[in-house]
Design a protein around this motif. Structure first.
Motif, PDB file in Angstrom:
ATOM      1  N   VAL A   1     -42.324  -7.587  29.064  1.00 53.30           N
ATOM      2  CA  VAL A   1     -43.075  -8.163  27.950  1.00 53.30           C
ATOM      3  C   VAL A   1     -44.575  -8.067  28.223  1.00 53.30           C
ATOM      4  O   VAL A   1     -45.361  -7.743  27.329  1.00 53.30           O
ATOM      5  N   VAL A   2     -44.982  -8.324  29.468  1.00 55.81           N
ATOM      6  CA  VAL A   2     -46.397  -8.204  29.837  1.00 55.81           C
ATOM      7  C   VAL A   2     -46.873  -6.773  29.590  1.00 55.81           C
ATOM      8  O   VAL A   2     -47.941  -6.548  29.006  1.00 55.81           O
ATOM      9  N   PHE A   3     -46.087  -5.800  30.016  1.00 56.68           N
ATOM     10  CA  PHE A   3     -46.475  -4.408  29.810  1.00 56.68           C
ATOM     11  C   PHE A   3     -46.488  -4.036  28.332  1.00 56.68           C
ATOM     12  O   PHE A   3     -47.348  -3.275  27.882  1.00 56.68           O
ATOM     13  N   ILE A   4     -45.562  -4.557  27.566  1.00 56.05           N
ATOM     14  CA  ILE A   4     -45.527  -4.285  26.126  1.00 56.05           C
ATOM     15  C   ILE A   4     -46.780  -4.844  25.457  1.00 56.05           C
ATOM     16  O   ILE A   4     -47.407  -4.176  24.627  1.00 56.05           O
ATOM     17  N   VAL A   5     -47.174  -6.046  25.834  1.00 49.94           N
ATOM     18  CA  VAL A   5     -48.383  -6.661  25.262  1.00 49.94           C
ATOM     19  C   VAL A   5     -49.622  -5.867  25.656  1.00 49.94           C
ATOM     20  O   VAL A   5     -50.484  -5.575  24.821  1.00 49.94           O
ATOM     21  N   ILE A   6     -49.724  -5.484  26.935  1.00 48.25           N
ATOM     22  CA  ILE A   6     -50.875  -4.697  27.385  1.00 48.25           C
ATOM     23  C   ILE A   6     -50.931  -3.373  26.646  1.00 48.25           C
ATOM     24  O   ILE A   6     -51.993  -2.951  26.172  1.00 48.25           O
ATOM     25  N   LEU A   7     -49.789  -2.713  26.524  1.00 43.89           N
ATOM     26  CA  LEU A   7     -49.736  -1.436  25.814  1.00 43.89           C
ATOM     27  C   LEU A   7     -50.148  -1.609  24.355  1.00 43.89           C
ATOM     28  O   LEU A   7     -50.916  -0.815  23.810  1.00 43.89           O
ATOM     29  N   GLY A   8     -49.662  -2.650  23.725  1.00 39.81           N
ATOM     30  CA  GLY A   8     -50.029  -2.913  22.337  1.00 39.81           C
ATOM     31  C   GLY A   8     -51.505  -3.178  22.165  1.00 39.81           C
ATOM     32  O   GLY A   8     -52.140  -2.685  21.227  1.00 39.81           O
ATOM     33  N   LEU A   9     -52.077  -3.944  23.085  1.00 35.56           N
ATOM     34  CA  LEU A   9     -53.508  -4.235  23.001  1.00 35.56           C
ATOM     35  C   LEU A   9     -54.348  -2.990  23.254  1.00 35.56           C
ATOM     36  O   LEU A   9     -55.322  -2.737  22.556  1.00 35.56           O
ATOM     37  N   LEU A  10     -53.972  -2.221  24.265  1.00 31.58           N
ATOM     38  CA  LEU A  10     -54.766  -1.039  24.595  1.00 31.58           C
ATOM     39  C   LEU A  10     -54.702   0.011  23.504  1.00 31.58           C
ATOM     40  O   LEU A  10     -55.723   0.546  23.074  1.00 31.58           O
ATOM     41  N   THR A  11     -53.497   0.316  23.048  1.00 33.55           N
ATOM     42  CA  THR A  11     -53.384   1.366  22.039  1.00 33.55           C
ATOM     43  C   THR A  11     -53.747   0.862  20.653  1.00 33.55           C
ATOM     44  O   THR A  11     -54.355   1.580  19.873  1.00 33.55           O
ATOM     45  N   GLY A  12     -53.386  -0.350  20.369  1.00 35.20           N
ATOM     46  CA  GLY A  12     -53.630  -0.873  19.033  1.00 35.20           C
ATOM     47  C   GLY A  12     -55.054  -1.322  18.800  1.00 35.20           C
ATOM     48  O   GLY A  12     -55.659  -0.997  17.787  1.00 35.20           O
ATOM     49  N   THR A  13     -55.609  -2.038  19.744  1.00 38.12           N
ATOM     50  CA  THR A  13     -56.925  -2.621  19.534  1.00 38.12           C
ATOM     51  C   THR A  13     -58.037  -1.740  20.082  1.00 38.12           C
ATOM     52  O   THR A  13     -58.938  -1.335  19.348  1.00 38.12           O
ATOM     53  N   VAL A  14     -57.971  -1.436  21.348  1.00 39.97           N
ATOM     54  CA  VAL A  14     -59.053  -0.688  21.985  1.00 39.97           C
ATOM     55  C   VAL A  14     -59.140   0.740  21.445  1.00 39.97           C
ATOM     56  O   VAL A  14     -60.211   1.185  21.017  1.00 39.97           O
ATOM     57  N   ALA A  15     -58.038   1.454  21.447  1.00 47.90           N
ATOM     58  CA  ALA A  15     -58.070   2.851  21.018  1.00 47.90           C
ATOM     59  C   ALA A  15     -58.480   2.995  19.554  1.00 47.90           C
ATOM     60  O   ALA A  15     -59.337   3.818  19.222  1.00 47.90           O
ATOM     61  N   HIS A  16     -57.893   2.213  18.688  1.00 45.66           N
ATOM     62  CA  HIS A  16     -58.252   2.315  17.273  1.00 45.66           C
ATOM     63  C   HIS A  16     -59.655   1.783  17.014  1.00 45.66           C
ATOM     64  O   HIS A  16     -60.358   2.280  16.135  1.00 45.66           O
ATOM     65  N   GLY A  17     -60.070   0.784  17.777  1.00 47.73           N
ATOM     66  CA  GLY A  17     -61.440   0.291  17.671  1.00 47.73           C
ATOM     67  C   GLY A  17     -62.446   1.362  18.049  1.00 47.73           C
ATOM     68  O   GLY A  17     -63.476   1.538  17.388  1.00 47.73           O
ATOM     69  N   LEU A  18     -62.155   2.098  19.115  1.00 48.48           N
ATOM     70  CA  LEU A  18     -63.030   3.200  19.517  1.00 48.48           C
ATOM     71  C   LEU A  18     -63.040   4.303  18.459  1.00 48.48           C
ATOM     72  O   LEU A  18     -64.082   4.928  18.218  1.00 48.48           O
ATOM     73  N   MET A  19     -61.919   4.541  17.826  1.00 50.00           N
ATOM     74  CA  MET A  19     -61.852   5.554  16.776  1.00 50.00           C
ATOM     75  C   MET A  19     -62.730   5.151  15.589  1.00 50.00           C
ATOM     76  O   MET A  19     -63.477   5.974  15.050  1.00 50.00           O
ATOM     77  N   VAL A  20     -62.676   3.900  15.198  1.00 45.00           N
ATOM     78  CA  VAL A  20     -63.512   3.420  14.095  1.00 45.00           C
ATOM     79  C   VAL A  20     -64.986   3.519  14.480  1.00 45.00           C
ATOM     80  O   VAL A  20     -65.825   3.943  13.683  1.00 45.00           O
ATOM     81  N   PHE A  21     -65.300   3.155  15.712  1.00 45.67           N
ATOM     82  CA  PHE A  21     -66.677   3.250  16.196  1.00 45.67           C
ATOM     83  C   PHE A  21     -67.155   4.705  16.183  1.00 45.67           C
ATOM     84  O   PHE A  21     -68.290   5.000  15.792  1.00 45.67           O
TER      85      PHE A  21
END
Length: 103
Positions: A23-43
């Protein structure tokens, strides 16, 4: 939540194997790919031409296979190599043609 019913049908009984650690890895993966990666794409859309961004997006599946081979020791079938080569060749052709049209 959309894929959960499908997962329950296709993989019955496997949800019991989820551990605290997974579950910890799933949350980290979700945050990294969902938030950070897409945030960088928008930026990046503010300063990088849309054509470049779209070419990078198209290359992601081929690059994902490459990274999995390099870092996860995955195996690749010959047909996958052909597909990756076609994607990369197509991207190179579009990039070269676009650059020629600008000059």
């Amino acid at each position: 939540l959309v894929t959960l019913p499908i997962a329950l049908i296709v993989f019955p009984g496997t949800l019991g194997e989820v551990t605290r650690r997974s579950v910890v890895f799933i949350v980290i993966l979700g945050l990294l790919t969902g938030t950070v990666a897409h945030g960088l794409m928008v930026f990046a859309q503010k300063s990088v031409p849309v054509g470049v961004i779209s070419m990078l997006q198209v290359s992601q599946p081929a690059l994902a296979v490459l990274w999995s081979v390099l870092f996860l020791d995955s195996s690749v079938r010959p047909i996958q190599i052909v597909g990756m080569a076609l994607v990369i060749l197509g991207l190179a052709m579009v990039t070269i043609q676009t650059q020629r049209a600008r000059h």
